[in-house]
Design a protein around this motif. Structure first.
Motif, mmCIF file in Angstrom:
data_model
loop_
_atom_site.group_PDB
_atom_site.id
_atom_site.type_symbol
_atom_site.label_atom_id
_atom_site.label_comp_id
_atom_site.label_asym_id
_atom_site.label_seq_id
_atom_site.Cartn_x
_atom_site.Cartn_y
_atom_site.Cartn_z
ATOM 1 N N GLN A 239 52.980 4.573 23.323
ATOM 2 C CA GLN A 239 52.917 4.239 24.732
ATOM 3 C C GLN A 239 53.212 5.240 25.892
ATOM 4 O OE1 GLN A 239 55.949 0.844 24.773
ATOM 5 N NE2 GLN A 239 54.296 -0.715 24.065
ATOM 6 N N SER B 247 49.578 -2.457 30.241
ATOM 7 C CA SER B 247 49.325 -0.873 30.509
ATOM 8 C C SER B 247 48.069 -0.264 29.550
ATOM 9 C CB SER B 247 50.674 -0.214 30.208
ATOM 10 O OG SER B 247 51.770 -0.608 31.091
ATOM 11 N N LEU B 248 47.108 -0.286 30.313
ATOM 12 C CA LEU B 248 45.755 0.268 29.728
ATOM 13 C C LEU B 248 45.508 1.632 29.920
ATOM 14 C CD1 LEU B 248 43.373 -2.868 30.486
ATOM 15 C CD2 LEU B 248 44.072 -2.332 28.056
ATOM 16 N N GLN C 220 47.479 1.643 17.975
ATOM 17 C CA GLN C 220 47.305 1.900 19.446
ATOM 18 C C GLN C 220 47.079 0.693 19.925
ATOM 19 O OE1 GLN C 220 44.060 3.559 22.197
ATOM 20 N NE2 GLN C 220 45.217 5.445 21.502
ATOM 21 N N ILE D 187 49.425 -1.078 23.118
ATOM 22 C CA ILE D 187 49.024 -1.738 24.440
ATOM 23 C C ILE D 187 49.188 -3.152 24.589
ATOM 24 C CG2 ILE D 187 46.776 -2.189 25.728
ATOM 25 C CD1 ILE D 187 45.720 0.374 24.298
#
Length: 330
Positions: free
Chosen positions: A151, A173-174, A316, A320
């Protein structure tokens, strides 16, 4: 005198607290590829039954992938080699034969953030017993710090897309490389291109009473995913066939209870496939209770990348999805 003693104790406590903060501030940043693990133990232990148990736990196959990939990429070394910059490795498992028998987890010893699992015993059997008892907790600690690092890396450049907030009242949170590809009704599809395919995130909501029975919960999850796939996620154009995403028919997905964004829910891991066409890949779904809005929110990540390893891509996506936040009800 009592007041003076209290003052001295308070001063000493503040001094110790400041000293610890100062020590931590001087620690270097931890290093290493995501999901890499330094295993510090003698070669003799590594090559014997203790090493077998280490591999059994820490190189176990990740659930829900299309082929076997280990939880961690292990770099084993004897203690005399564990020095210099290697001390800054983010996730470390230290195993030794000693006069002590113990199993615990230390944080931020040589770097920050850092987790070190320490397993000791007077015999091989005692080490193995301590390892077996503590392994799940150590794995969770390592996974947590790896999620945190993942992150941290993508938070440097975030997308400004607002579709999730506008349509579903949630935010993720992209990384800025992800783009909204489809918005339809309460369904949103976001993706990014990778070298041999794509990484995808979908989000939608369902009624709070969608799942009516614990006994059919897994079956109902599959039905939910298949319905969404049929409606919103088409496969390649094939003459005479209707292709769409569905849950792989041969194996039921793995389902676990989870708490995310302060809400209870379910974590689902499995394989997706395309109805009527030979395509498949892994997915990770979170079904989250949003009682404040009388609904459940579903966020899912899936990867399409034929003939490539997918562990780190899925990791990942997990990092996200775990950044999800809910807007306060109006």
């Amino acid at each position: 005198m009592k007041k003076i003693g209290t003052l001295l104790l308070l001063t000493f406590t503040i001094f110790i607290s400041c000293e610890e903060k100062q020590k931590k501030s001087y620690l270097p940043e931890s290093i290493g590829a995501i999901n890499s693990l330094a295993v510090v133990m003698d070669n003799e232990l590594w090559e014997g039954k203790v090493g077998d148990h280490v591999r059994q736990h820490f190189a176990a196959p990740v659930l829900g992938l299309t082929w076997e990939e280990p939880l961690f990429t292990i770099n084993q070394m004897p203690a005399k080699v564990f020095s210099g910059s290697i001390l800054q490795t983010r996730s470390v498992l230290f195993i030794a034969k000693d006069t002590l028998s113990l199993a615990h987890i230390k944080s931020d010893v040589y770097a920050t953030p850092q987790k070190i699992g320490v397993i000791k015993g007077t015999t091989d059997e005692e080490i193995i017993d301590n390892l077996n008892a503590k392994a799940d907790e150590v794995i969770e600690a390592f996974k947590s710090v790896e999620i945190q690092e993942s992150q941290k890396r993508f938070l440097k450049s975030l997308s400004k897309e607002t579709a999730l907030k506008e349509k579903l009242g949630i935010t993720l949170s992209l990384p800025s490389i992800y783009k909204v590809g489809k918005q339809e009704n309460n369904f949103i599809w976001i993706d990014r291109q990778i070298q041999k395919g794509s990484m995808n995130i979908i989000a939608y909501d369902i009624p709070n009473d969608y799942f009516t029975s614990d006994s059919t919960f897994v079956k109902d999850i599959v039905a939910m995913r298949d319905s969404i796939g049929k409606q919103y996620i088409p496969g390649p154009d094939v003459p005479g066939k209707t292709t769409h995403m569905m849950t792989e028919k041969a194996f039921a997905p793995y389902v676990f209870p989870v708490e995310i964004a302060g809400r209870k829910g379910a974590e689902v891991r499995g394989i997706w496939e395309i109805n009527g066409y030979p395509m498949a890949g892994p997915f990770l779904t979170y079904i989250i209770n949003d009682d404040q809005n009388n609904r459940k929110v579903v966020v899912e990540g899936f990867v399409f990348a034929p003939a490539t390893e997918k562990r780190d891509n899925m990791f990942q996506l997990e990092a996200i999805l775990k950044t999800i936040k809910f807007e306060d009800p109006k």
